[in-house]
Design an enzyme around this catalytic site. Structure first.
Site, PDB file in Angstrom:
ATOM      1  N   ARG A  76      12.924  14.655  18.701  1.00 51.38           N
ATOM      2  CA  ARG A  76      13.709  13.759  19.527  1.00 51.38           C
ATOM      3  C   ARG A  76      12.906  13.046  20.676  1.00 51.38           C
ATOM      4  NH1 ARG A  76      16.732  15.554  24.265  1.00 51.38           N
ATOM      5  NH2 ARG A  76      18.485  14.314  24.686  1.00 51.38           N
ATOM      6  N   HIS A 119      17.157   7.651  28.665  1.00 46.58           N
ATOM      7  CA  HIS A 119      16.843   9.159  29.024  1.00 46.58           C
ATOM      8  C   HIS A 119      16.374   8.775  30.613  1.00 46.58           C
ATOM      9  CE1 HIS A 119      15.647  13.483  28.278  1.00 46.58           C
ATOM     10  NE2 HIS A 119      15.392  13.540  29.632  1.00 46.58           N
ATOM     11  N   GLU A 164      22.203  13.399  29.168  1.00 45.48           N
ATOM     12  CA  GLU A 164      22.787  13.810  30.080  1.00 45.48           C
ATOM     13  C   GLU A 164      23.195  12.578  31.285  1.00 45.48           C
ATOM     14  OE1 GLU A 164      19.936  16.505  31.811  1.00 45.48           O
ATOM     15  OE2 GLU A 164      19.962  17.709  30.022  1.00 45.48           O
ATOM     16  N   ASN A 297      22.606  20.038  25.846  1.00 47.13           N
ATOM     17  CA  ASN A 297      21.344  20.639  26.476  1.00 47.13           C
ATOM     18  C   ASN A 297      21.806  21.685  27.516  1.00 47.13           C
ATOM     19  OD1 ASN A 297      19.937  18.241  25.444  1.00 47.13           O
ATOM     20  ND2 ASN A 297      19.664  17.484  27.266  1.00 47.13           N
ATOM     21  N   TYR A 299      20.342  24.990  29.835  1.00 50.00           N
ATOM     22  CA  TYR A 299      19.118  25.694  30.270  1.00 50.00           C
ATOM     23  C   TYR A 299      19.637  27.129  31.102  1.00 50.00           C
ATOM     24  CZ  TYR A 299      16.268  21.628  29.547  1.00 50.00           C
ATOM     25  OH  TYR A 299      15.353  20.619  28.696  1.00 50.00           O
ATOM     26  N   GLU A 383      18.403  20.240  23.739  1.00 48.72           N
ATOM     27  CA  GLU A 383      17.293  20.813  24.648  1.00 48.72           C
ATOM     28  C   GLU A 383      17.652  22.130  24.971  1.00 48.72           C
ATOM     29  OE1 GLU A 383      16.634  18.529  28.374  1.00 48.72           O
ATOM     30  OE2 GLU A 383      16.586  16.539  27.029  1.00 48.72           O
TER      31      GLU A 383
HETATM   32  C1  GBH Z   1      16.844  18.043  31.236  1.00 46.25           C
HETATM   33  O1  GBH Z   1      17.681  18.148  32.385  1.00 46.25           O
HETATM   34  C2  GBH Z   1      16.329  16.794  31.224  1.00 46.25           C
HETATM   35  O2  GBH Z   1      17.000  16.130  29.957  1.00 46.25           O
HETATM   36  C3  GBH Z   1      14.865  16.642  30.840  1.00 46.25           C
HETATM   37  O3  GBH Z   1      14.273  15.557  31.052  1.00 46.25           O
HETATM   38  C4  GBH Z   1      14.193  17.524  31.749  1.00 46.25           C
HETATM   39  O4  GBH Z   1      12.803  17.558  31.858  1.00 46.25           O
HETATM   40  C5  GBH Z   1      14.710  19.167  31.400  1.00 46.25           C
HETATM   41  O5  GBH Z   1      15.756  19.105  31.381  1.00 46.25           O
HETATM   42  C6  GBH Z   1      13.888  20.234  32.134  1.00 46.25           C
HETATM   43  O6  GBH Z   1      14.592  20.073  33.654  1.00 46.25           O
HETATM   44  O7  GBH Z   1      21.290  20.947  40.644  1.00 46.25           O
HETATM   45  O8  GBH Z   1      22.962  19.596  40.090  1.00 46.25           O
HETATM   46  O9  GBH Z   1      20.791  19.355  39.212  1.00 46.25           O
HETATM   47  C7  GBH Z   1      17.597  19.076  33.106  1.00 46.25           C
HETATM   48  C8  GBH Z   1      19.232  19.573  33.318  1.00 46.25           C
HETATM   49  C9  GBH Z   1      20.930  19.811  34.663  1.00 46.25           C
HETATM   50  C10 GBH Z   1      19.302  21.262  34.741  1.00 46.25           C
HETATM   51  C11 GBH Z   1      21.310  20.041  36.268  1.00 46.25           C
HETATM   52  C12 GBH Z   1      19.643  21.685  36.055  1.00 46.25           C
HETATM   53  C13 GBH Z   1      21.082  21.740  37.808  1.00 46.25           C
HETATM   54  C14 GBH Z   1      22.296  21.310  38.505  1.00 46.25           C
HETATM   55  N1  GBH Z   1      19.508  19.835  34.651  1.00 46.25           N
HETATM   56  N2  GBH Z   1      21.071  21.382  36.570  1.00 46.25           N
HETATM   57  S1  GBH Z   1      21.988  20.081  39.889  1.00 46.25           S
END
Ligand code: GBH
Length: 499
Positions: A76, A119, A164, A297, A299, A383
């Site tokens: 991807r 992205h 995202e 995605n 985490y 992800e």
């Molecule tokens: C992904 O986004 C991305 O797609 C990728 O590019 C990146 O490298 C990877 O994850 C690792 O970070 O404080 O409001 O931000 C991360 C997804 C969504 C995770 C928001 C953290 C925290 C809420 N993120 N989340 S906020």
């Protein structure tokens, strides 16, 4: 562990253009908003820019060979709009040619290309015309989709419009933590709607052009109230679920913004449909195009509260508000209209990002989606992964007589295996999940954290740019090679060896 996956379950890994390519101004590429934003003082940790990243642009064939060696079934990646249509008009053939060569290389290696059009790297030229706050950007996105399909449509079957949109609208235009670094709530809500519109227009265009599988990837979370019987906490959870999940899911899958969001964000115009308003007649029909898949995605979950976070009893423990800083820069909350939400920690283990590890959350999320959205298309985890501080050990390789480098990333390995188990459990519970992509193939440019956070299953030495598969990559390769049924045993064995 016992895992089981349906036949044809797809195993892959993911990257994004701005995070790996480098060559930021080569062969006709012009600035994206990340090239510009990264140069703002204090915007990105250590002032790191994506100029070189991991130089994937020049090392692409070797990187594909590495994917093949690991047994990846799908890769991807994202295309860079600023490489393909760098300014606001002319198409750059050299930029398109790079992706054409990438796709050929992947197909030659037996790897399914999984293409994402956006992205987060809007051409700076379009930001200068208002960026995602400008409705016209949605129409420009549909044109860009058509340009990319024109060159790759004969070989690429899987198309993702956005990665995202939460991040590229709310983090980019409300919190200021991501490019373009604006802190304008109204612009952020407009960006949400215009990205939705861009998605719908592009899906229509790609469908007409004959694209086989079309979807979108969202970052979704479980919003868990700190104290469910506390009305302020319960309301915080509702609002976070609304602003992180439902503001995207509902227009896509139900053709409407949720009633509570229309109410909460009424001042930004989400509650009216009018010829001169943010939401115009027909927009919601365009947005709710049929999807062939939904990328998820995930985490971490978010425990939320409607109260300030109390000072910790142990003063050496600093409560982390994930929205408070990025790259050392103070920012606003991305949660427009809900800036009071706080994020207490639950005492779970934390990754190097300060994100809580709770694999069960992924199972809950995947199962819940099917329950709440009757029109849900098949899911792919597009992800999942973790940042940790890796240490490199140099070991003597007796047979070759030389030293080899190894990264015994036991925590990342465990994180990935536990989340794969959670996907298997979700499938057993009835979730229709068809694939899993590890974030990320390579250590890379982690946005506002620059090169300070490593998510790769393959280490990149930022001085030499040499790639070294970490133990997590070897464990993941065993998962893939094991096939459904045997998966758990093989992976567990590697994890145990490296523990
Ligand atoms: C992904 O986004 C991305 O797609 C990728 O590019 C990146 O490298 C990877 O994850 C690792 O970070 O404080 O409001 O931000 C991360 C997804 C969504 C995770 C928001 C953290 C925290 C809420 N993120 N989340 S906020």
């Amino acid at each position: 562990m016992t895992t089981s996956f349906p036949p044809g379950f797809l195993w892959g890994s993911a990257t994004a253009a701005a995070q790996i390519e480098g060559a930021a101004f080569d062969d006709g590429k012009q600035a994206s908003i990340w090239d510009t934003f990264s140069r703002l003082p204090g915007a990105v940790l250590n002032g790191d820019t994506p100029d070189v990243a991991v130089d994937h642009y020049h090392r692409m064939p070797a990187d594909v060979a590495l994917m093949k060696q690991l047994g990846l079934q799908s890769y991807r990646f994202s295309t860079s709009w600023a490489r393909i249509r760098p300014g606001d008009d002319a198409v750059n053939p050299a930029g398109l040619d790079f992706y054409s060569r990438l796709v050929d290389e992947l197909l030659g290696a037996g790897i399914l290309p999984w293409l994402t059009l956006y992205h987060w790297d809007l051409p700076q030229a379009l930001e200068e015309k208002g960026g995602w706050a400008n409705r016209d950007t949605a129409y420009r996105f549909a044109e860009y989709a058509e340009i990319v399909h024109g060159v790759l449509g004969d070989r690429v079957s899987h198309w993702t419009t956005f990665n995202e949109p939460f991040c590229s609208s709310l983090l980019g235009y409300a919190s200021g933590v991501h490019a373009p670094g604006r802190q304008e709530p109204a612009a952020a809500v407009a960006a949400v709607h215009h990205q939705h519109l861009a998605h719908g227009l592009a899906v229509q265009r790609l469908r007409d052009l004959g694209a086989e599988e079309i979807g979108i990837t969202l970052n979704l979370t479980n919003a868990i109230p700190a104290n469910p019987s506390d009305p302020a906490d319960a309301d915080a959870a509702r609002r976070l679920d609304a602003l992180n999940n439902r503001i995207f899911l509902d227009p896509l899958l139900r053709g409407e913004y949720p009633a509570d969001i229309r109410h909460d964000l009424a001042e930004f115009g989400l509650d009216e449909v009018d010829d001169t308003a943010l939401v115009r007649p027909g927009d919601l029909e365009i947005i709710a195009q049929r999807l062939d898949f939904l990328g998820v995605n995930h985490y971490h979950d978010d425990m939320v509260s409607g109260h300030p976070i109390p000072a910790p009893a142990d003063p050496s423990v600093v409560p982390v508000d994930p929205h408070a800083v990025a790259g050392g820069r103070a920012v606003r909350s991305p949660f427009v209209g809900s800036e009071h939400i706080t994020f207490p920690l639950r005492g779970l283990p934390l990754t190097g990002m300060g994100w809580e590890v709770n694999p069960a959350g992924l199972r809950t999320l995947l199962v819940r989606l099917g329950r709440e959205y009757p029109n849900l298309p098949p899911l792919y985890v597009t992800e999942n992964g973790a940042a940790y501080d890796d240490t490199v050990s140099t070991e003597h390789d007796g047979t070759a007589g030389g030293d080899i480098e190894a990264v015994h990333d036991t925590q990342r390995t465990q994180y990935i295996l536990d989340h794969i188990q959670a996907v298997s459990d979700a499938i057993a519970d009835g979730a229709d999940v068809r694939g899993y992509f590890v974030w990320s193939l390579l250590d890379n440019y982690e946005w506002a954290w620059g090169y300070g956070k490593r998510f790769g299953i393959v280490r990149v030495d930022y001085d030499t740019l040499v790639r070294t598969p970490k133990d997590s990559a070897l464990a993941y390769a065993e998962v893939i090679a094991g096939g459904a049924g045997a998966i758990g045993a093989g992976a567990g064995a590697v994890a145990a060896e490296s523990a």
